[in-house]
Design a protein around this motif. Sequence first.
Motif, PDB file in Angstrom:
ATOM      1  N   PRO A   7       0.351  -1.393  -0.152  1.00 17.10           N
ATOM      2  CA  PRO A   7       0.266  -0.363  -0.266  1.00 17.10           C
ATOM      3  C   PRO A   7       0.504   1.401  -0.237  1.00 17.10           C
ATOM      4  CG  PRO A   7      -1.365  -1.416   1.536  1.00 17.10           C
ATOM      5  CD  PRO A   7       0.684  -2.445   1.446  1.00 17.10           C
ATOM      6  N   ALA A   8       2.404   1.203   0.803  1.00 17.72           N
ATOM      7  CA  ALA A   8       2.914   2.331   0.934  1.00 17.72           C
ATOM      8  C   ALA A   8       3.592   2.582  -0.511  1.00 17.72           C
ATOM      9  CB  ALA A   8       4.350   2.532   1.594  1.00 17.72           C
ATOM     10  N   MET A   9       3.192   2.318  -2.069  1.00 13.09           N
ATOM     11  CA  MET A   9       4.131   1.908  -3.259  1.00 13.09           C
ATOM     12  C   MET A   9       2.689   3.181  -3.403  1.00 13.09           C
ATOM     13  SD  MET A   9       4.970  -0.398  -5.566  1.00 13.09           S
ATOM     14  CE  MET A   9       3.314  -1.399  -6.449  1.00 13.09           C
ATOM     15  N   LEU A  10       1.331   3.228  -3.761  1.00 14.18           N
ATOM     16  CA  LEU A  10       0.891   4.239  -3.564  1.00 14.18           C
ATOM     17  C   LEU A  10       0.483   5.258  -3.509  1.00 14.18           C
ATOM     18  CD1 LEU A  10      -2.418   1.212  -4.194  1.00 14.18           C
ATOM     19  CD2 LEU A  10      -0.881   1.592  -5.668  1.00 14.18           C
ATOM     20  N   ASN A  22       2.987   6.975  -4.000  1.00 18.94           N
ATOM     21  CA  ASN A  22       3.570   7.662  -4.949  1.00 18.94           C
ATOM     22  C   ASN A  22       3.049   7.929  -5.541  1.00 18.94           C
ATOM     23  OD1 ASN A  22       5.549   7.986  -7.141  1.00 18.94           O
ATOM     24  ND2 ASN A  22       6.876   6.610  -7.017  1.00 18.94           N
ATOM     25  N   ARG A  23       2.940   9.942  -5.436  1.00 19.67           N
ATOM     26  CA  ARG A  23       2.090  10.467  -7.073  1.00 19.67           C
ATOM     27  C   ARG A  23       2.552   9.844  -8.175  1.00 19.67           C
ATOM     28  NH1 ARG A  23       2.659  16.498  -4.794  1.00 19.67           N
ATOM     29  NH2 ARG A  23       0.443  16.526  -6.344  1.00 19.67           N
ATOM     30  N   ARG A  24       3.471  10.405  -8.385  1.00 24.42           N
ATOM     31  CA  ARG A  24       3.937  10.043 -10.569  1.00 24.42           C
ATOM     32  C   ARG A  24       2.713   8.281  -9.992  1.00 24.42           C
ATOM     33  NH1 ARG A  24       9.334  10.394 -13.326  1.00 24.42           N
ATOM     34  NH2 ARG A  24       8.470   9.502 -15.212  1.00 24.42           N
ATOM     35  N   LEU A  25       3.578   7.408  -9.419  1.00 22.36           N
ATOM     36  CA  LEU A  25       2.677   6.198  -9.780  1.00 22.36           C
ATOM     37  C   LEU A  25       1.085   5.939 -10.191  1.00 22.36           C
ATOM     38  CD1 LEU A  25       2.881   3.490  -9.813  1.00 22.36           C
ATOM     39  CD2 LEU A  25       3.129   3.021  -7.599  1.00 22.36           C
TER      40      LEU A  25
END
Length: 261
Positions: free
Chosen positions: A104-107, A109-112
């Motif tokens: 969940p922390a990966m999401l 990322n505003r660019r992603l």
Amino acid sequence: MFAGEIVLVRVILLLARRIADAPVETRPRLDVIGAALSAVGLGLLVFGALRSGEWGWIQPKADAPSWAGLSPTVWLSLGLFVIWIFFRWEARLDARGEEPLVRPAMLWNRRLTGGLIMFFFQYLVQAGFFFVVPLFLSICLGLSALATGARLLPLSITLLAAAIGIPRLLPNVSPRLVHSGLLALLTGTVVLLGALDKDAGAEIVFVPMLLIGLGIGALASQLGAVTVSAVPDEESPEVGGVQNTMTNFGASLAPRSPARS
């Protein structure tokens, strides 16, 4: 010379048998609970959205089922709550050092996240377009299958030109080009929807086809690089999985029946 090449191939094959695969250090367990939660949550949302034209969004339509005075679409929107539970479960696995389906922390990322949202809307518009336009040309205008394909040909030309030409001619172009691609896709779609009429001729699709093909090609050439480059290399497989989920989710919600038009 030919005999020498045969001998060389035999030697390579003989030595290849002695090469052992590198042992796998860890074998992560499949997150069965997470897979079930994601399937149930997304399934409820997609099914409710697809049946909303028949059932109604909030108030049930005539002859439609009613659950506690509301359309079933409202209750199927509880899929959002199931998706929330899914992310809580994934965060718990990640905190315990286990292997989640998605971190969940990966999401955060505003660019992603921006790239994934653009994937969703691209396929939402694109899938509906590829369903509606051929039906309009073949049923409303009475064109043959060959004539219908010919009217769609400008889209293929500009799509290939943009998808192949942009990386080759502009290798250092900014990823912000996806904004222009999405704008071209939406502009072509809006122009086409405004021109569709039972008395219109087949020529009305020519310019929209050019714009839509250009937009799809520009997105295809850059959008995947935007999402993958937003994270470290070791997380790129997860990005690919989430990216495919967003594209399929967007395509699933596209209009596909007269009931929703």
